[in-house]
Design a protein around this motif. Sequence first.
Motif, PDB file in Angstrom:
ATOM      1  N   TYR A 118       0.831  -1.211   0.000  1.00 19.05           N
ATOM      2  CA  TYR A 118       0.000   0.000   0.000  1.00 19.05           C
ATOM      3  C   TYR A 118       0.861   1.254   0.000  1.00 19.05           C
ATOM      4  CZ  TYR A 118      -3.347   3.516   1.535  1.00 19.05           C
ATOM      5  OH  TYR A 118      -4.110   4.649   1.632  1.00 19.05           O
ATOM      6  N   LEU A 119       1.896   1.266   0.827  1.00 18.70           N
ATOM      7  CA  LEU A 119       2.753   2.446   0.894  1.00 18.70           C
ATOM      8  C   LEU A 119       3.483   2.685  -0.421  1.00 18.70           C
ATOM      9  CD1 LEU A 119       4.305   2.058   4.468  1.00 18.70           C
ATOM     10  CD2 LEU A 119       2.483   3.610   3.742  1.00 18.70           C
ATOM     11  N   TYR A 120       3.777   1.614  -1.147  1.00 22.34           N
ATOM     12  CA  TYR A 120       4.484   1.763  -2.421  1.00 22.34           C
ATOM     13  C   TYR A 120       3.550   2.185  -3.548  1.00 22.34           C
ATOM     14  CZ  TYR A 120       6.872   0.386  -6.728  1.00 22.34           C
ATOM     15  OH  TYR A 120       7.411   0.377  -7.987  1.00 22.34           O
ATOM     16  N   LEU A 151       5.553   5.962  -1.789  1.00 24.84           N
ATOM     17  CA  LEU A 151       6.879   5.907  -1.163  1.00 24.84           C
ATOM     18  C   LEU A 151       7.826   5.049  -1.991  1.00 24.84           C
ATOM     19  CD1 LEU A 151       6.044   5.437   2.633  1.00 24.84           C
ATOM     20  CD2 LEU A 151       6.684   7.543   1.446  1.00 24.84           C
ATOM     21  N   PRO A 152       9.132   5.317  -1.931  1.00 19.25           N
ATOM     22  CA  PRO A 152      10.094   4.427  -2.603  1.00 19.25           C
ATOM     23  C   PRO A 152       9.947   3.000  -2.067  1.00 19.25           C
ATOM     24  CG  PRO A 152      11.150   6.460  -1.911  1.00 19.25           C
ATOM     25  CD  PRO A 152       9.780   6.474  -1.296  1.00 19.25           C
ATOM     26  N   PHE A 153      10.143   2.037  -2.943  1.00 22.38           N
ATOM     27  CA  PHE A 153       9.863   0.660  -2.546  1.00 22.38           C
ATOM     28  C   PHE A 153      10.759   0.210  -1.397  1.00 22.38           C
ATOM     29  CE2 PHE A 153      10.123  -4.008  -3.089  1.00 22.38           C
ATOM     30  CZ  PHE A 153       8.775  -4.294  -2.936  1.00 22.38           C
ATOM     31  N   THR A 154      12.000   0.639  -1.397  1.00 25.03           N
ATOM     32  CA  THR A 154      12.906   0.259  -0.304  1.00 25.03           C
ATOM     33  C   THR A 154      12.391   0.767   1.037  1.00 25.03           C
ATOM     34  OG1 THR A 154      14.795   0.332  -1.830  1.00 25.03           O
ATOM     35  CG2 THR A 154      15.275   0.354   0.530  1.00 25.03           C
ATOM     36  N   VAL A 155      11.908   2.005   1.050  1.00 23.92           N
ATOM     37  CA  VAL A 155      11.350   2.571   2.285  1.00 23.92           C
ATOM     38  C   VAL A 155      10.108   1.799   2.704  1.00 23.92           C
ATOM     39  CG1 VAL A 155      10.364   4.631   3.348  1.00 23.92           C
ATOM     40  CG2 VAL A 155      12.285   4.845   1.760  1.00 23.92           C
ATOM     41  N   ALA A 156       9.263   1.461   1.719  1.00 22.31           N
ATOM     42  CA  ALA A 156       8.055   0.696   2.019  1.00 22.31           C
ATOM     43  C   ALA A 156       8.394  -0.672   2.592  1.00 22.31           C
ATOM     44  CB  ALA A 156       7.213   0.546   0.753  1.00 22.31           C
ATOM     45  N   VAL A 157       9.445  -1.301   2.070  1.00 26.36           N
ATOM     46  CA  VAL A 157       9.878  -2.606   2.584  1.00 26.36           C
ATOM     47  C   VAL A 157      10.309  -2.487   4.041  1.00 26.36           C
ATOM     48  CG1 VAL A 157      11.702  -4.343   2.429  1.00 26.36           C
ATOM     49  CG2 VAL A 157      10.500  -3.621   0.367  1.00 26.36           C
ATOM     50  N   LEU A 158      11.088  -1.469   4.358  1.00 23.26           N
ATOM     51  CA  LEU A 158      11.562  -1.283   5.729  1.00 23.26           C
ATOM     52  C   LEU A 158      10.397  -1.033   6.686  1.00 23.26           C
ATOM     53  CD1 LEU A 158      14.733   0.922   5.110  1.00 23.26           C
ATOM     54  CD2 LEU A 158      14.627  -1.537   5.595  1.00 23.26           C
ATOM     55  N   ILE A 159       9.414  -0.258   6.237  1.00 27.27           N
ATOM     56  CA  ILE A 159       8.249  -0.008   7.092  1.00 27.27           C
ATOM     57  C   ILE A 159       7.436  -1.288   7.260  1.00 27.27           C
ATOM     58  CG2 ILE A 159       6.078   1.266   7.274  1.00 27.27           C
ATOM     59  CD1 ILE A 159       7.409   3.590   5.869  1.00 27.27           C
ATOM     60  N   GLY A 160       7.358  -2.103   6.200  1.00 23.41           N
ATOM     61  CA  GLY A 160       6.670  -3.387   6.307  1.00 23.41           C
ATOM     62  C   GLY A 160       7.339  -4.300   7.323  1.00 23.41           C
ATOM     63  N   LEU A 161       8.671  -4.343   7.311  1.00 16.98           N
ATOM     64  CA  LEU A 161       9.393  -5.143   8.299  1.00 16.98           C
ATOM     65  C   LEU A 161       9.181  -4.599   9.710  1.00 16.98           C
ATOM     66  CD1 LEU A 161      12.770  -5.699   6.396  1.00 16.98           C
ATOM     67  CD2 LEU A 161      10.942  -7.358   6.735  1.00 16.98           C
ATOM     68  N   PHE A 208       5.410  -4.628  -8.897  1.00 14.82           N
ATOM     69  CA  PHE A 208       6.552  -4.330  -8.045  1.00 14.82           C
ATOM     70  C   PHE A 208       7.832  -4.254  -8.875  1.00 14.82           C
ATOM     71  CE2 PHE A 208       3.525  -6.569  -5.261  1.00 14.82           C
ATOM     72  CZ  PHE A 208       3.336  -5.572  -4.309  1.00 14.82           C
ATOM     73  N   PRO A 209       8.883  -3.671  -8.329  1.00 11.33           N
ATOM     74  CA  PRO A 209      10.149  -3.575  -9.077  1.00 11.33           C
ATOM     75  C   PRO A 209      10.709  -4.953  -9.429  1.00 11.33           C
ATOM     76  CG  PRO A 209      10.157  -2.114  -7.166  1.00 11.33           C
ATOM     77  CD  PRO A 209       8.947  -2.980  -7.033  1.00 11.33           C
ATOM     78  N   ASP A 210      11.530  -4.966 -10.484  1.00 13.36           N
ATOM     79  CA  ASP A 210      12.098  -6.235 -10.944  1.00 13.36           C
ATOM     80  C   ASP A 210      13.018  -6.865  -9.901  1.00 13.36           C
ATOM     81  OD1 ASP A 210      10.745  -6.038 -13.324  1.00 13.36           O
ATOM     82  OD2 ASP A 210      12.401  -5.046 -14.385  1.00 13.36           O
ATOM     83  N   ARG A 218       7.401 -14.160  -4.582  1.00 13.83           N
ATOM     84  CA  ARG A 218       7.067 -15.369  -5.338  1.00 13.83           C
ATOM     85  C   ARG A 218       5.760 -15.204  -6.106  1.00 13.83           C
ATOM     86  NH1 ARG A 218       7.070 -18.737  -1.360  1.00 13.83           N
ATOM     87  NH2 ARG A 218       9.306 -19.126  -1.516  1.00 13.83           N
ATOM     88  N   LEU A 219       4.778 -14.566  -5.484  1.00  9.81           N
ATOM     89  CA  LEU A 219       3.478 -14.369  -6.126  1.00  9.81           C
ATOM     90  C   LEU A 219       3.481 -13.160  -7.061  1.00  9.81           C
ATOM     91  CD1 LEU A 219       1.117 -14.936  -3.051  1.00  9.81           C
ATOM     92  CD2 LEU A 219       1.672 -16.582  -4.859  1.00  9.81           C
ATOM     93  N   ASN A 220       4.489 -12.284  -6.909  1.00 12.38           N
ATOM     94  CA  ASN A 220       4.555 -11.008  -7.639  1.00 12.38           C
ATOM     95  C   ASN A 220       3.298 -10.180  -7.383  1.00 12.38           C
ATOM     96  OD1 ASN A 220       5.750  -9.059  -9.257  1.00 12.38           O
ATOM     97  ND2 ASN A 220       4.855  -9.859 -11.145  1.00 12.38           N
ATOM     98  N   SER A 221       2.768 -10.316  -6.180  1.00 14.68           N
ATOM     99  CA  SER A 221       1.601  -9.547  -5.776  1.00 14.68           C
ATOM    100  C   SER A 221       1.468  -9.621  -4.261  1.00 14.68           C
ATOM    101  CB  SER A 221       0.328 -10.072  -6.442  1.00 14.68           C
ATOM    102  OG  SER A 221       0.023 -11.376  -5.980  1.00 14.68           O
ATOM    103  N   ALA A 222       0.708  -8.689  -3.722  1.00 17.76           N
ATOM    104  CA  ALA A 222       0.428  -8.685  -2.285  1.00 17.76           C
ATOM    105  C   ALA A 222      -1.019  -9.107  -2.084  1.00 17.76           C
ATOM    106  CB  ALA A 222       0.671  -7.302  -1.692  1.00 17.76           C
ATOM    107  N   GLN A 223      -1.213 -10.268  -1.513  1.00 14.57           N
ATOM    108  CA  GLN A 223      -2.549 -10.809  -1.271  1.00 14.57           C
ATOM    109  C   GLN A 223      -2.903 -10.631   0.210  1.00 14.57           C
ATOM    110  OE1 GLN A 223      -4.438 -12.074  -3.681  1.00 14.57           O
ATOM    111  NE2 GLN A 223      -2.938 -12.252  -5.330  1.00 14.57           N
TER     112      GLN A 223
END
Length: 343
Positions: free
Chosen positions: A109-111, A116-126, A174-176, A258-263
């Motif tokens: 959602y944040l991405y 937000l930049p995907f890296t930042v979104a990943v860190l917030i997700g963690l 999502f990014p490659d 793996r799914l290339n999506s967020a379910q």
Amino acid sequence: MTIDFKTPKTATEGARQQSRGPSEPEGAGQHALRLARMIPGPVVGLLAIFVALSFLSPYFLTSRNLLNLVSQVSDIGIMAVGACLVIIIGGIDLSVGSTVAFSLMVNAYLYKEAGLPFTVAVLIGLATGALVGLINGVLTTYGRIQAFVATLATMSAAAGLALYITNGNPITGFPDWYKWLTNGSILGIPVEGILLVAVYGAAAFWLRYRPSGRALYAIGGNEEVARLSGIKVRSLKIRVYVLAGFLAALGGLLVGSRLNSAQPSAGTGDLLDVIAVVVIGGASLAGGSGTMLGTFTGLLIIGTLNNGMSLLNVSPNLQPVIIGAAIIVAVLTDRKGIRTRSQ
């Protein structure tokens, strides 16, 4: 005059010595049998499954299939590390699957929606996964709520929030490099396999060589005695729950890649598999026991069974029955081995 300070043998010990006769060197067969009895039951079960599947399917022992097997269990394996740590301290984490979904949806959602930049979104997700773990830890320590009840509540809340964020809709695009986590390899080894081994190695090092890691067994064995021994029980338990939440979110990253999506339902069905992996690996739900090697063995048992049954075209409806039977056999075998090794 020389005084002998050695403790004299009792009459019973003397009778035992006479009944045994002169000591004889242990034979090679007896030595091998004793070593075999010391092998944990899950390891024996894993070897038996490997041998059986190598005869039943010509594709099982191929390098491609074995690498695929590691990739298939990487997310469950990472989540199982956190679950094992929680079980060692005598707790339980029922929110692990919902944490995967919640952290993954926050990341997506944040991405996609917030920009937000995907890296930042990943860190917030963690960090979201760690926050769920923090809530679990605070509820079980300062709130004095049983771990089963506390994590059941956060499981329900996290699952609901995962659906609420996007109204139950999946997010794609999502990014490659994100897909590279589960599709890429380094020197022929899948990236997710390298990450899996790194997580297990770090956790094993902490449990074996760090005082705070060894203290987890004391907490699981007897929390009050551990507290009286000077161990900071509350803070350490909270750290374990935070780490478990973080690792669940890390496993969620692999699921999304793996799914290339967020379910919003991703990971919600993994709870029983995660707990089964830890229990098959020899950890006791009563706390105070469990190792990363045992958990990794349990992971390979589950993964090998799933992989082998797919190769043999076993009905998906029958696969859970076979896995359930394997869990019972592995646990019973390990208990028998523990009794044997304690004699």
